[in-house]
Design a protein around this motif. Structure first.
Motif, PDB file in Angstrom:
ATOM      1  N   LYS A  93     -38.915   9.856  -8.247  1.00 27.57           N
ATOM      2  CA  LYS A  93     -39.221   8.429  -8.281  1.00 27.57           C
ATOM      3  C   LYS A  93     -39.869   8.024  -9.601  1.00 27.57           C
ATOM      4  O   LYS A  93     -39.592   6.947 -10.138  1.00 27.57           O
ATOM      5  CB  LYS A  93     -40.118   8.061  -7.090  1.00 27.57           C
ATOM      6  N   ARG A  94     -40.740   8.891 -10.151  1.00 28.47           N
ATOM      7  CA  ARG A  94     -41.345   8.580 -11.439  1.00 28.47           C
ATOM      8  C   ARG A  94     -40.291   8.553 -12.547  1.00 28.47           C
ATOM      9  O   ARG A  94     -40.315   7.689 -13.432  1.00 28.47           O
ATOM     10  CB  ARG A  94     -42.428   9.614 -11.777  1.00 28.47           C
ATOM     11  N   ARG A  95     -39.371   9.493 -12.516  1.00 34.56           N
ATOM     12  CA  ARG A  95     -38.312   9.534 -13.528  1.00 34.56           C
ATOM     13  C   ARG A  95     -37.434   8.282 -13.461  1.00 34.56           C
ATOM     14  O   ARG A  95     -37.123   7.675 -14.487  1.00 34.56           O
ATOM     15  CB  ARG A  95     -37.447  10.783 -13.327  1.00 34.56           C
ATOM     16  N   LEU A  96     -37.072   7.883 -12.256  1.00 33.00           N
ATOM     17  CA  LEU A  96     -36.201   6.725 -12.116  1.00 33.00           C
ATOM     18  C   LEU A  96     -36.943   5.432 -12.453  1.00 33.00           C
ATOM     19  O   LEU A  96     -36.335   4.481 -12.971  1.00 33.00           O
ATOM     20  CB  LEU A  96     -35.624   6.675 -10.703  1.00 33.00           C
ATOM     21  N   THR A  97     -38.239   5.384 -12.180  1.00 36.57           N
ATOM     22  CA  THR A  97     -39.025   4.213 -12.571  1.00 36.57           C
ATOM     23  C   THR A  97     -39.075   4.081 -14.087  1.00 36.57           C
ATOM     24  O   THR A  97     -38.888   2.984 -14.647  1.00 36.57           O
ATOM     25  CB  THR A  97     -40.453   4.301 -12.001  1.00 36.57           C
ATOM     26  N   GLU A 127     -23.701  11.340 -15.088  1.00 38.60           N
ATOM     27  CA  GLU A 127     -23.108  11.066 -13.779  1.00 38.60           C
ATOM     28  C   GLU A 127     -24.140  11.241 -12.659  1.00 38.60           C
ATOM     29  O   GLU A 127     -24.229  10.405 -11.745  1.00 38.60           O
ATOM     30  CB  GLU A 127     -21.906  11.988 -13.527  1.00 38.60           C
ATOM     31  N   SER A 128     -24.914  12.319 -12.739  1.00 38.78           N
ATOM     32  CA  SER A 128     -25.922  12.545 -11.696  1.00 38.78           C
ATOM     33  C   SER A 128     -27.033  11.495 -11.790  1.00 38.78           C
ATOM     34  O   SER A 128     -27.566  11.047 -10.776  1.00 38.78           O
ATOM     35  CB  SER A 128     -26.513  13.946 -11.807  1.00 38.78           C
ATOM     36  N   PHE A 129     -27.367  11.075 -13.008  1.00 40.04           N
ATOM     37  CA  PHE A 129     -28.352  10.010 -13.194  1.00 40.04           C
ATOM     38  C   PHE A 129     -27.846   8.703 -12.593  1.00 40.04           C
ATOM     39  O   PHE A 129     -28.581   8.009 -11.879  1.00 40.04           O
ATOM     40  CB  PHE A 129     -28.641   9.815 -14.678  1.00 40.04           C
ATOM     41  N   ASN A 130     -26.577   8.370 -12.858  1.00 40.73           N
ATOM     42  CA  ASN A 130     -26.010   7.123 -12.332  1.00 40.73           C
ATOM     43  C   ASN A 130     -26.059   7.099 -10.802  1.00 40.73           C
ATOM     44  O   ASN A 130     -26.404   6.083 -10.192  1.00 40.73           O
ATOM     45  CB  ASN A 130     -24.562   6.964 -12.796  1.00 40.73           C
ATOM     46  N   ARG A 131     -25.706   8.230 -10.177  1.00 40.21           N
ATOM     47  CA  ARG A 131     -25.705   8.297  -8.711  1.00 40.21           C
ATOM     48  C   ARG A 131     -27.123   8.131  -8.163  1.00 40.21           C
ATOM     49  O   ARG A 131     -27.345   7.380  -7.207  1.00 40.21           O
ATOM     50  CB  ARG A 131     -25.108   9.623  -8.233  1.00 40.21           C
ATOM     51  N   ALA A 132     -28.073   8.853  -8.758  1.00 36.98           N
ATOM     52  CA  ALA A 132     -29.453   8.781  -8.286  1.00 36.98           C
ATOM     53  C   ALA A 132     -30.028   7.376  -8.472  1.00 36.98           C
ATOM     54  O   ALA A 132     -30.721   6.853  -7.598  1.00 36.98           O
ATOM     55  CB  ALA A 132     -30.307   9.810  -9.036  1.00 36.98           C
ATOM     56  N   PHE A 133     -29.727   6.767  -9.614  1.00 35.96           N
ATOM     57  CA  PHE A 133     -30.248   5.437  -9.908  1.00 35.96           C
ATOM     58  C   PHE A 133     -29.684   4.401  -8.925  1.00 35.96           C
ATOM     59  O   PHE A 133     -30.425   3.585  -8.368  1.00 35.96           O
ATOM     60  CB  PHE A 133     -29.899   5.037 -11.343  1.00 35.96           C
ATOM     61  N   LYS A 134     -28.381   4.473  -8.687  1.00 34.64           N
ATOM     62  CA  LYS A 134     -27.755   3.492  -7.784  1.00 34.64           C
ATOM     63  C   LYS A 134     -28.242   3.661  -6.348  1.00 34.64           C
ATOM     64  O   LYS A 134     -28.393   2.678  -5.613  1.00 34.64           O
ATOM     65  CB  LYS A 134     -26.237   3.620  -7.832  1.00 34.64           C
ATOM     66  N   LEU A 161     -40.667   0.486  -7.929  1.00 38.76           N
ATOM     67  CA  LEU A 161     -41.206   1.062  -9.164  1.00 38.76           C
ATOM     68  C   LEU A 161     -42.435   1.885  -8.807  1.00 38.76           C
ATOM     69  O   LEU A 161     -43.425   1.350  -8.302  1.00 38.76           O
ATOM     70  CB  LEU A 161     -41.568  -0.040 -10.155  1.00 38.76           C
ATOM     71  N   ARG A 162     -42.374   3.194  -9.043  1.00 41.96           N
ATOM     72  CA  ARG A 162     -43.454   4.102  -8.669  1.00 41.96           C
ATOM     73  C   ARG A 162     -44.330   4.411  -9.876  1.00 41.96           C
ATOM     74  O   ARG A 162     -43.905   5.060 -10.818  1.00 41.96           O
ATOM     75  CB  ARG A 162     -42.844   5.397  -8.106  1.00 41.96           C
ATOM     76  N   GLY A 163     -45.558   3.867  -9.867  1.00 44.35           N
ATOM     77  CA  GLY A 163     -46.484   4.167 -10.946  1.00 44.35           C
ATOM     78  C   GLY A 163     -47.066   5.561 -10.790  1.00 44.35           C
ATOM     79  O   GLY A 163     -46.934   6.198  -9.743  1.00 44.35           O
ATOM     80  N   LYS A 164     -47.710   6.036 -11.832  1.00 46.87           N
ATOM     81  CA  LYS A 164     -48.341   7.347 -11.765  1.00 46.87           C
ATOM     82  C   LYS A 164     -49.456   7.325 -10.719  1.00 46.87           C
ATOM     83  O   LYS A 164     -50.265   6.407 -10.678  1.00 46.87           O
ATOM     84  CB  LYS A 164     -48.924   7.733 -13.131  1.00 46.87           C
TER      85      LYS A 164
END
Length: 295
Positions: free
Chosen positions: A56-60, A86-93, A113-116
């Motif tokens: 969640k932190r990475r995607l935020t 491709e894996s980023f696109n899937r996880a993000f969507k 949006l996951r803050g620290k």
């Protein structure tokens, strides 16, 4: 050992290394915990599993960079820890409901949006005392019904009570063959996957070794272990579920930090007996496998 300091140390490390591949074992070593104990303590204190938190932190961070910068999507993907676009696109969507490019073209930043996570040490000091008793339970065998769930976003806190309601409403306990203790049911957490937060929850009864499970049920065996046994505060029918969940939280956020023990993995279970019958003064026991902390 100061649990808040240990977990905060790994939170800081995660924040500084989001672009790097991280493992549960690596983070547990930084916290000076065994991997499984670290997984359970992080879950209790932060409120979600460590690997789910990292994702969640990475995607935020990716969402913020997509919206506020003109960096290439592949550059952002790699720098927040994804090896392939491709894996980023899937996880993000999956999280935001749109592709990274669609998100970039939106009129405003949105979505989860996951803050620290920053821990307040005062939250974990003091409070009531609940002293467990210690028992060595011999190897045992159960037959029952299983549920696959996960501790992401509190899904298990919803799934397990519903599973119990289904079990009780349909009197599934009556279908378990030759139980050793007819009025004692176990709710067992096992087969944990710390990477995904998934685990198996079984409602069942103890049986003789080798008893055949009927179709639709499972048979499982567990080794001899030492357990710390906590009895939940007496509650009425309406507040019984919250009493159980608050006791689980107490074990990992208050008792373990003040004890000389750590989690010994394998299996944890809840024991329901005649004390659970009725509508007032209901209580049950939680069995946590423990071992002495290495100093």
């Amino acid at each position: 050992m100061d649990y808040v300091v240990c977990i905060q140390r790994t939170l800081d490390y995660i924040e500084e290394n989001l672009q790097e591949q991280m493992t549960l074992e690596q983070l547990a070593k930084i916290a000076c915990f065994s991997p499984f104990h670290y997984h359970r303590v992080f879950q209790a204190i932060v409120g979600e599993s460590v690997m789910y938190y990292i994702r969640k932190r990475r995607l935020t961070c990716a969402a913020e960079r997509l919206f506020y910068t003109d960096e290439k999507v592949i550059t952002i993907a790699i720098e927040v820890g994804f090896q392939y676009q491709e894996s980023f696109n899937r996880a993000f969507k999956k999280i935001y409901g749109v592709s990274p490019r669609q998100y970039r073209n939106a009129k405003r930043i949105s979505g989860p949006l996951r803050g620290k996570a920053c821990l307040d040490k005062k939250l974990w000091l003091g409070g009531h005392k609940m002293e467990p008793k210690f028992v060595t339970k011999p190897a045992f065998h159960i037959i029952g019904y299983e549920l696959k769930t996960k501790n992401a976003d509190g899904q298990n806190n919803k799934d397990i009570p519903e599973f119990w309601q289904h079990y009780l409403k349909n009197k599934l306990g009556c279908t378990i063959p030759n139980p050793l203790h007819k009025h004692v049911e176990l709710g067992i957490c096992t087969e944990f996957n710390p990477e995904t937060g998934e685990f198996v929850y079984v409602i069942g009864m103890e049986v003789e070794k080798g008893t055949k499970a009927p179709e639709g049920m499972v048979y499982k065996s567990f080794p001899e272990l030492e357990y710390a046994v906590f009895t939940t505060p007496k509650a009425n029918e309406e507040s019984f579920t919250s009493s159980i969940q608050s006791t689980w939280n107490y074990i990992f956020t208050e008792w373990f930090p003040q004890s000389d023990y750590e989690h010994n993995g394998v299996v944890e279970f809840e024991l329901y007996d005649e004390r659970c019958h009725g509508t007032e003064n209901i209580e049950m026991d939680i069995y946590i496998p423990v071992k002495k902390t290495k100093r």
